[in-house]
Design an enzyme around this catalytic site. Sequence first.
Site, PDB file in Angstrom:
ATOM      1  CB  CYS A 276      45.149  59.989  29.405  1.00 36.15           C
ATOM      2  SG  CYS A 276      46.859  60.459  29.214  1.00 36.15           S
TER       3      CYS A 276
ATOM      4  CB  SER B  49      39.491  43.482  34.803  1.00 35.98           C
ATOM      5  OG  SER B  49      40.823  43.863  35.062  1.00 35.98           O
TER       6      SER B  49
ATOM      7  CG  HIS C 240      43.477  46.044  37.283  1.00 36.59           C
ATOM      8  ND1 HIS C 240      43.468  47.411  37.233  1.00 36.59           N
ATOM      9  CD2 HIS C 240      43.198  45.617  36.034  1.00 36.59           C
ATOM     10  CE1 HIS C 240      43.216  47.799  35.979  1.00 36.59           C
ATOM     11  NE2 HIS C 240      43.048  46.730  35.236  1.00 36.59           N
TER      12      HIS C 240
HETATM   13  N1  PLP Z   1      36.526  47.328  30.400  1.00 36.21           N
HETATM   14  C1  PLP Z   1      36.342  48.384  31.204  1.00 36.21           C
HETATM   15  C2  PLP Z   1      34.963  48.927  31.389  1.00 36.21           C
HETATM   16  C3  PLP Z   1      37.418  48.977  31.854  1.00 36.21           C
HETATM   17  O1  PLP Z   1      37.219  50.025  32.647  1.00 36.21           O
HETATM   18  C4  PLP Z   1      38.709  48.425  31.648  1.00 36.21           C
HETATM   19  C5  PLP Z   1      39.896  49.042  32.298  1.00 36.21           C
HETATM   20  O2  PLP Z   1      39.950  50.218  32.537  1.00 36.21           O
HETATM   21  C6  PLP Z   1      38.855  47.307  30.805  1.00 36.21           C
HETATM   22  C7  PLP Z   1      37.733  46.785  30.203  1.00 36.21           C
HETATM   23  C8  PLP Z   1      40.186  46.686  30.545  1.00 36.21           C
HETATM   24  O3  PLP Z   1      40.579  45.841  31.585  1.00 36.21           O
HETATM   25  P1  PLP Z   1      42.133  45.485  31.809  1.00 36.21           P
HETATM   26  O4  PLP Z   1      42.770  46.709  32.376  1.00 36.21           O
HETATM   27  O5  PLP Z   1      42.119  44.334  32.771  1.00 36.21           O
HETATM   28  O6  PLP Z   1      42.676  45.091  30.482  1.00 36.21           O
END
Ligand code: PLP
Length: 387
Positions: free
Chosen positions: A327, A199, A201
């Site tokens: 949350c 991801s 961000h």
């Molecule tokens: N997987 C993990 C371990 C995460 O921490 C997150 C987001 O908090 C995600 C997947 C989801 O990613 P996205 O926010 O890009 O959908």
Amino acid sequence: MAERSYLDWNATAPLRPQAQAAWMDALAVAGNPSSVHAEGRAARRLVERAREQVAALVGAQPGNVFFTSGGTEANMLALTPAIETAGEKRPRDRLLVSAIEHSSVRAGGRFPRAATEDVPVAPDGRVELAALAETVRGASRPLVALMLANNETGVVQPVAEAAAITHAGGGLLHVDAVQGAGRISCDMGALGADIVTLSAHKIGGPKGVGALVRAGEEIHFPDPLIRGGGQERGMRAGTENVAGIAAFGAAAAAAHREFTAEAARMQALRDSLESGLKAISPQAVIFGQTVARLPNTTLFAAEGVKAETAVIAFDLEGIAVSSGAACSSGKVQPSHVLAAMGISPALIRGAVRLSLGWTTNETDIERFLTAWRKLSSALSKGQSIAA
Ligand code: PLP
């Protein structure tokens, strides 16, 4: 606004300057990457350059990177019984999911509920490899989902060992590396991962961009989530988010270049944070402290503290932290991660997560410790804190 300390990098990281610059540059490119004219080719170049940069972060071939709208979509795309390999075209019969996965993995993708099974974790927060081996033996063609590092505790999972177990049992391994990539080494070959989720961000790219990466061309997804124009080689239709993808690529390149130095610096800051915390509150529990963790993450709890109250109290002191509990839509759920580790509900309620990043410095740590010194005894008595 008075100076604040942002200690919630696992929720999202600020945009890296390199990502912001790439984003702005890409916005000036008018073409559609699918168009053959010069404008289209310019946009295509941005997307393909980003594909190379993202591939490099995980040691993959660029052709095996598929851009998505984020980690959630990449997880959803990956977790399908229809996934094929050169030697195995029959549907995968089971999805084996570690008990501490992110909700986007625990939702099970496109597997029926009845075909999904939990793999337990030990009290230290690491998946139980013996239990994994046993569960893999009970399936014939499993897809196993084990994250690289947990978003709440930061505990790094024994992915290479899990890959060996999974492959010996005829399975495939999906690794959600959303929190681990760009913070610790995430080489798909070394990990033995067949599919990886990223991801943007979390590594200083924009929100709403991610990628699914496969280890090789023999891994095939015949059932994309979004069909249409055939973009991303049929894996994800729709005109590409060119600026977002370009910024993701720039963030991946910066993270790849800098993570080793950043990790050492963050670990030193995190260590001083944890020793300061323990000096003020010797009874505080730091989760996963006995095993390898991400260098930027501390999840702690003190008896009597209510995490939601603590988060607000820290916010009023100019510090952004998060509760260990997930949350969403304003509804606080007790952390399934800590519950899976066998932590008591009373401690789970008090879990506060601090996560650091490349701009965090000693001042931020000092500000947190000063606030905790001021707030801890009132918070431990369950009192709410006035501004
Ligand atoms: N997987 C993990 C371990 C995460 O921490 C997150 C987001 O908090 C995600 C997947 C989801 O990613 P996205 O926010 O890009 O959908």
